[in-house]
Design an enzyme around this catalytic site. Structure first.
Site, PDB file in Angstrom:
ATOM      1  N   HIS A 112       5.224   6.244  11.276  1.00  0.00           N
ATOM      2  CA  HIS A 112       4.694   6.045   9.928  1.00  0.00           C
ATOM      3  C   HIS A 112       3.763   7.242   9.684  1.00  0.00           C
ATOM      4  O   HIS A 112       2.534   7.103   9.667  1.00  0.00           O
ATOM      5  CB  HIS A 112       3.934   4.712   9.876  1.00  0.00           C
ATOM      6  CG  HIS A 112       3.665   4.196   8.498  1.00  0.00           C
ATOM      7  ND1 HIS A 112       3.784   4.969   7.349  1.00  0.00           N
ATOM      8  CD2 HIS A 112       3.270   2.959   8.068  1.00  0.00           C
ATOM      9  CE1 HIS A 112       3.465   4.240   6.298  1.00  0.00           C
ATOM     10  NE2 HIS A 112       3.159   3.017   6.695  1.00  0.00           N
ATOM     11  N   ARG A 121       0.797  -1.228   0.000  1.00  0.00           N
ATOM     12  CA  ARG A 121       0.000   0.000   0.000  1.00  0.00           C
ATOM     13  C   ARG A 121       0.827   1.275   0.000  1.00  0.00           C
ATOM     14  O   ARG A 121       0.557   2.188  -0.791  1.00  0.00           O
ATOM     15  CB  ARG A 121      -0.909   0.044   1.250  1.00  0.00           C
ATOM     16  CG  ARG A 121      -2.153  -0.750   1.127  1.00  0.00           C
ATOM     17  CD  ARG A 121      -2.504  -1.375   2.464  1.00  0.00           C
ATOM     18  NE  ARG A 121      -1.586  -2.464   2.710  1.00  0.00           N
ATOM     19  CZ  ARG A 121      -1.829  -3.708   2.325  1.00  0.00           C
ATOM     20  NH1 ARG A 121      -2.950  -4.010   1.764  1.00  0.00           N
ATOM     21  NH2 ARG A 121      -0.939  -4.663   2.524  1.00  0.00           N
ATOM     22  N   THR A 122       1.801   1.356   0.884  1.00  0.00           N
ATOM     23  CA  THR A 122       2.531   2.627   1.013  1.00  0.00           C
ATOM     24  C   THR A 122       3.332   2.884  -0.254  1.00  0.00           C
ATOM     25  O   THR A 122       3.393   4.019  -0.754  1.00  0.00           O
ATOM     26  CB  THR A 122       3.451   2.579   2.248  1.00  0.00           C
ATOM     27  OG1 THR A 122       2.684   2.074   3.344  1.00  0.00           O
ATOM     28  CG2 THR A 122       3.968   3.951   2.591  1.00  0.00           C
ATOM     29  N   LYS A 124      27.253  -3.981  -2.832  1.00  0.00           N
ATOM     30  CA  LYS A 124      28.719  -3.926  -2.954  1.00  0.00           C
ATOM     31  C   LYS A 124      29.359  -3.223  -1.766  1.00  0.00           C
ATOM     32  O   LYS A 124      30.534  -2.915  -1.781  1.00  0.00           O
ATOM     33  CB  LYS A 124      29.085  -3.187  -4.246  1.00  0.00           C
ATOM     34  CG  LYS A 124      28.632  -3.933  -5.502  1.00  0.00           C
ATOM     35  CD  LYS A 124      29.035  -3.214  -6.771  1.00  0.00           C
ATOM     36  CE  LYS A 124      27.967  -2.257  -7.211  1.00  0.00           C
ATOM     37  NZ  LYS A 124      28.245  -1.629  -8.524  1.00  0.00           N
ATOM     38  N   ARG A 171      11.234   4.012   2.969  1.00  0.00           N
ATOM     39  CA  ARG A 171      10.830   3.110   4.065  1.00  0.00           C
ATOM     40  C   ARG A 171      12.047   2.275   4.435  1.00  0.00           C
ATOM     41  O   ARG A 171      12.651   1.623   3.566  1.00  0.00           O
ATOM     42  CB  ARG A 171       9.698   2.198   3.630  1.00  0.00           C
ATOM     43  CG  ARG A 171       9.509   1.032   4.594  1.00  0.00           C
ATOM     44  CD  ARG A 171       8.304   0.213   4.288  1.00  0.00           C
ATOM     45  NE  ARG A 171       7.088   0.938   4.635  1.00  0.00           N
ATOM     46  CZ  ARG A 171       5.879   0.357   4.749  1.00  0.00           C
ATOM     47  NH1 ARG A 171       5.753  -0.937   4.542  1.00  0.00           N
ATOM     48  NH2 ARG A 171       4.828   1.054   5.070  1.00  0.00           N
TER      49      ARG A 171
HETATM   50  N1   CP Z   1      -0.118   0.168   5.929  1.00  0.00           N
HETATM   51  C1   CP Z   1       1.023  -0.135   5.320  1.00  0.00           C
HETATM   52  O1   CP Z   1       2.073   0.461   5.631  1.00  0.00           O
HETATM   53  O2   CP Z   1       0.948  -1.108   4.372  1.00  0.00           O
HETATM   54  P1   CP Z   1       2.134  -1.677   3.496  1.00  0.00           P
HETATM   55  O3   CP Z   1       3.119  -2.303   4.446  1.00  0.00           O
HETATM   56  O4   CP Z   1       1.515  -2.624   2.527  1.00  0.00           O
HETATM   57  O5   CP Z   1       2.777  -0.500   2.808  1.00  0.00           O
END
Ligand code: CP
Length: 358
Positions: free
Chosen positions: A172, A89-90, A118, A139
């Site tokens: 998040h 999703r993110t 590397k 992320r």
């Molecule tokens: N909610 C969320 O962060 O979903 P993903 O891990 O699929 O990105």
């Protein structure tokens, strides 16, 4: 205005999160963020402005003409999606948000095929992305890396904004934005997001979405927070300390059914066993009473909603999916709109979009 170029990394790192906010703002952006790193950067006026912008983008994009108009805003910009933790999703909603605004994108999702394999450091990798891209959406499992890189890049010859798409067990922020946007929309015609009870249930210890959303909710009037989890996975003390500091009413419990019957929103989360220190550690915890199914649905208020950041395992039974109070699918799509709003804002386009003729 405070600038990241005027403060050393160690001094900046040591500041309380709320005190970091002015350093991360867009110059002339009326408090809007340039780097988006944590929930503490957002207050209620900012959240409502972002929600209004998301609504506007959502509306404009309904027609072909409107969608092409939105694409005309940022075709000269490129965004890098650096996701070294799994994501559906993110990743996809940020990608779609970039496409809505016309940005072109690149991605690294597996360091086994980048030069990190590397031996290149993450810091050098991210610095490399800034040579080719105008925004980095990242992320990572490392707490604090997004913040460190925001400082590094702001102090480099090519400052580009960082959007934190999930950092460690910590924050998040864009998930919390989409959660607030979902709550605002859900209660818009039902008295608004005030005088509500929001229950968090599941793995509250390691769920970064809970920490970010719990903070954002403190911006709204009289929102009571309930934390329902097995004792091994209960909400960490730092989250509760913020609530006490802000005089927010909260409860810690292990009784989901009782919480559901008094809640306006129930925010379920999965067990985050990827963070287990020993293999199989989470599997030893009895989580059977922390699942939402037909019996819990029957207890939910007629206007109550069920949320989940997703992905889910078995903590929400699929029999709930078609109930109008199940908000998790809409929540996911809301992420695309609010992330479009955030990206537009990062590039200083909010007034242009809000005031356009559509
Ligand atoms: N909610 C969320 O962060 O979903 P993903 O891990 O699929 O990105």
């Amino acid at each position: 205005m405070a600038k990241l170029t005027e403060i050393g990394w160690k001094e900046f790192e040591a500041l309380p999160l709320e005190a970091k906010r002015p350093y991360l703002e867009r110059p002339g952006g009326e408090g809007m963020p340039y780097h988006t790193l944590f929930a503490q950067q957002f207050d209620r006026p900012l959240l409502e402005r972002l929600a209004a912008l998301a609504n506007r983008i959502r509306f404009i994009s309904k027609s072909r003409e409107g969608a092409l108009f939105l694409k005309s805003f940022l075709p000269h910009k490129r965004a890098m999606l650096y996701f070294t933790q799994p994501s559906s999703r993110t990743f996809l909603s940020h990608l779609a948000a970039c496409q809505i605004l016309g940005l072109t994108t690149g991605s690294v999702r597996d360091t086994a095929i980048s030069s990190e394999f590397k031996g290149e450091s993450k810091e050098d990798s991210i610095r490399t992305f800034s040579s080719y891209f105008d925004m980095i959406i990242m992320r990572t499992p490392e707490k604090g890396l997004a913040e460190k890189m925001a400082w590094e890049l702001s102090n480099s010859d090519r400052p580009v904004p960082i959007l934190n798409a999930g950092s460690g067990k910590d924050q998040h922020p864009t998930q919390a934005l989409l959660d607030i946007y979902t709550l605002l929309r859900s209660f818009e015609t039902k008295g608004g997001l005030r005088n509500r009870t929001v229950t968090f249930c599941g793995d509250l210890l390691r769920g970064r979405t809970v920490r970010s959303l719990s903070y954002l909710l403190t911006n709204f009037e009289n929102i009571r927070q309930m934390f329902v989890a097995p004792k091994e996975l209960q909400v960490p003390e730092d989250v509760l300390a913020i609530l006490r500091e802000k005089n927010v009413s909260y409860d810690v419990s292990n009784d989901l059914r009782e919480a559901v019957s008094t809640s306006d929103a129930v925010y379920m989360t999965r067990i985050q066993d990827e963070w287990d220190s020993a293999k199989g550690e989470s599997a030893k915890i009895d989580t059977s009473r922390f699942k939402f199914g037909a019996e819990e649905l029957a207890l939910l208020k007629p206007d109550g909603i069920i949320m989940h950041p997703l992905p889910r395992r078995d903590e929400i039974a699929t029999c709930c999916d078609h109930d109008p109070r199940a908000m998790y699918w809409r929540q996911m799509r809301n992420g695309m709109w609010i992330r479009s709003a955030l990206i537009a804002t990062t590039f200083g386009l909010e007034n242009e979009i809000l005031n356009c003729g559509y």
